[in-house]
Design a protein around this motif. Structure first.
Motif, PDB file in Angstrom:
ATOM      1  N   LEU A   1       0.894  -1.112   0.075  1.00 40.26           N
ATOM      2  CA  LEU A   1      -0.033   0.101   0.114  1.00 40.26           C
ATOM      3  C   LEU A   1       0.721   1.439   0.161  1.00 40.26           C
ATOM      4  CD1 LEU A   1      -2.171  -1.959   2.018  1.00 40.26           C
ATOM      5  CD2 LEU A   1      -3.710  -0.083   1.059  1.00 40.26           C
ATOM      6  N   CYS A   2       0.719   2.332  -0.688  1.00 41.38           N
ATOM      7  CA  CYS A   2       1.070   3.871  -0.389  1.00 41.38           C
ATOM      8  C   CYS A   2       0.544   4.614  -1.394  1.00 41.38           C
ATOM      9  CB  CYS A   2       2.553   3.164  -1.910  1.00 41.38           C
ATOM     10  SG  CYS A   2       3.258   4.651  -1.901  1.00 41.38           S
ATOM     11  N   ALA A   3      -0.281   5.425  -0.689  1.00 37.29           N
ATOM     12  CA  ALA A   3      -0.609   6.365  -0.820  1.00 37.29           C
ATOM     13  C   ALA A   3      -2.004   6.068  -1.105  1.00 37.29           C
ATOM     14  CB  ALA A   3      -0.045   7.504  -2.271  1.00 37.29           C
ATOM     15  N   GLY A   4      -2.579   5.126  -0.688  1.00 36.94           N
ATOM     16  CA  GLY A   4      -4.266   4.994  -0.389  1.00 36.94           C
ATOM     17  C   GLY A   4      -3.883   3.741  -1.601  1.00 36.94           C
ATOM     18  N   GLN A   5      -3.972   3.196  -2.157  1.00 34.10           N
ATOM     19  CA  GLN A   5      -4.230   2.874  -3.656  1.00 34.10           C
ATOM     20  C   GLN A   5      -1.920   1.264  -3.117  1.00 34.10           C
ATOM     21  OE1 GLN A   5      -2.733   4.790  -7.024  1.00 34.10           O
ATOM     22  NE2 GLN A   5      -4.723   6.004  -7.355  1.00 34.10           N
ATOM     23  N   LEU A   6      -2.761   0.125  -4.398  1.00 34.06           N
ATOM     24  CA  LEU A   6      -2.213  -0.912  -4.273  1.00 34.06           C
ATOM     25  C   LEU A   6      -0.785  -0.753  -4.384  1.00 34.06           C
ATOM     26  CD1 LEU A   6      -4.300  -4.017  -3.859  1.00 34.06           C
ATOM     27  CD2 LEU A   6      -3.552  -2.947  -2.151  1.00 34.06           C
ATOM     28  N   THR A   7       0.723   0.008  -4.997  1.00 31.64           N
ATOM     29  CA  THR A   7       1.793  -0.359  -6.003  1.00 31.64           C
ATOM     30  C   THR A   7       2.261  -1.623  -6.222  1.00 31.64           C
ATOM     31  OG1 THR A   7       1.531   2.150  -5.594  1.00 31.64           O
ATOM     32  CG2 THR A   7       3.073   1.508  -6.776  1.00 31.64           C
ATOM     33  N   LEU A   8       2.740  -1.706  -6.963  1.00 30.60           N
ATOM     34  CA  LEU A   8       3.459  -3.211  -7.333  1.00 30.60           C
ATOM     35  C   LEU A   8       5.199  -2.888  -6.985  1.00 30.60           C
ATOM     36  CD1 LEU A   8       2.287  -4.677 -10.351  1.00 30.60           C
ATOM     37  CD2 LEU A   8       2.393  -5.176  -8.411  1.00 30.60           C
ATOM     38  N   VAL A   9       6.185  -3.765  -6.386  1.00 31.88           N
ATOM     39  CA  VAL A   9       7.040  -3.662  -5.827  1.00 31.88           C
ATOM     40  C   VAL A   9       7.499  -4.676  -6.595  1.00 31.88           C
ATOM     41  CG1 VAL A   9       6.925  -2.024  -3.578  1.00 31.88           C
ATOM     42  CG2 VAL A   9       6.956  -4.393  -3.472  1.00 31.88           C
ATOM     43  N   GLU A  10       8.857  -4.872  -6.399  1.00 31.04           N
ATOM     44  CA  GLU A  10       9.932  -6.472  -6.710  1.00 31.04           C
ATOM     45  C   GLU A  10      10.249  -7.029  -5.737  1.00 31.04           C
ATOM     46  OE1 GLU A  10       9.948  -6.924  -9.930  1.00 31.04           O
ATOM     47  OE2 GLU A  10       9.634  -5.187 -11.082  1.00 31.04           O
TER      48      GLU A  10
ATOM     49  N   HIS B   1      -7.973   1.521  -4.795  1.00 32.43           N
ATOM     50  CA  HIS B   1      -9.227   1.519  -3.354  1.00 32.43           C
ATOM     51  C   HIS B   1      -9.104   0.215  -1.911  1.00 32.43           C
ATOM     52  CE1 HIS B   1     -10.033   6.099  -4.956  1.00 32.43           C
ATOM     53  NE2 HIS B   1     -10.795   5.255  -5.840  1.00 32.43           N
ATOM     54  N   PRO B   2      -7.975  -0.004  -2.124  1.00 32.99           N
ATOM     55  CA  PRO B   2      -8.335  -1.360  -1.751  1.00 32.99           C
ATOM     56  C   PRO B   2      -8.873  -1.956   0.282  1.00 32.99           C
ATOM     57  CG  PRO B   2      -6.076  -0.861  -1.263  1.00 32.99           C
ATOM     58  CD  PRO B   2      -6.654   0.668  -2.170  1.00 32.99           C
TER      59      PRO B   2
END
Length: 203
Positions: free
Chosen positions: A64-73, A188-189
């Motif tokens: 989670l980042c800034a209220g959203q789901l964000t992919l990380v490696e 909006h997870p």
């Protein structure tokens, strides 16, 4: 009479001058205050190398980042001789481990976080379960919305499900449920319920 009229006129002018001097004036032109402030961007930080004797495969997980789901490696260690269902289970457990792990220092500084509880794991199949199903050591519906969204969206796009776009999950016992990861959940997870439907009754 003339002096009184001049004095009244002067007294009427002074307050107007004082108001103008304070910068208060009527206007019919809308004030453009510029664009609304945007949310903090979420750059992806390179993962720190983890020494291991196992072969490591690249994966991507949702934080989670800034209220959203964000992919990380990330990378997940897999013994070279694992195939089929064993490999899927190891990949799934590796994904859960990375989801439950605290974000890397650089990621934490950029605002990344996770809601997946430490210790969340994959258990073995029960008799009659679909081959593509995963049973967790906790019932999925007991997880917080944000945590369930992280797991579902990560699994749905991973090698554990061959990028099927959905995943079948269950707890140690009970019914299995198919979950999906539409854009509303990624955007909006913590506020959007993860779409679900019963996949198979408990055996």
């Amino acid at each position: 009479m003339r002096r009184r009229a001049a004095r009244a006129l002067l007294l009427g002018v002074i307050p107007a001058a004082l108001i103008a001097g304070c910068g208060i004036r009527a206007t019919e032109v809308p004030v453009d205050s510029g664009p609304a402030p945007s949310r903090k961007p979420c750059p992806v930080s390179d993962p720190s190398p983890v020494p291991s004797n196992d072969a490591r495969v690249p994966v991507r997980v949702y934080l989670l980042c800034a209220g959203q789901l964000t992919l990380v490696e990330r990378t997940v260690g897999l013994p070279g001789n694992t195939e089929g269902a064993s490999r899927r289970t190891l990949v799934a457990q590796g994904l859960l481990d990375e989801l439950a792990r605290p974000p890397l220092p650089g990621e934490a500084a950029d605002g990344y976080r996770t809601l997946v509880p430490f210790g969340t794991g994959v258990q073995g199949h029960r008799r009659g379960d679909p081959a593509e199903a995963f049973r967790l050591n906790v019932r999925p519906d007991r997880l917080r919305d944000g945590a369930l969204a992280q797991i579902v969206c990560t699994f749905a796009e991973s090698a554990a499900t061959q990028g099927a776009g959905s995943v079948i999950l269950g707890g140690p016992k009970g019914d299995l449920t198919r979950y999906e990861c539409p854009p509303d959940v990624r955007n909006h997870p913590t506020a959007t319920p993860v779409p679900s439907a019963t996949a198979a009754p408990a055996q």
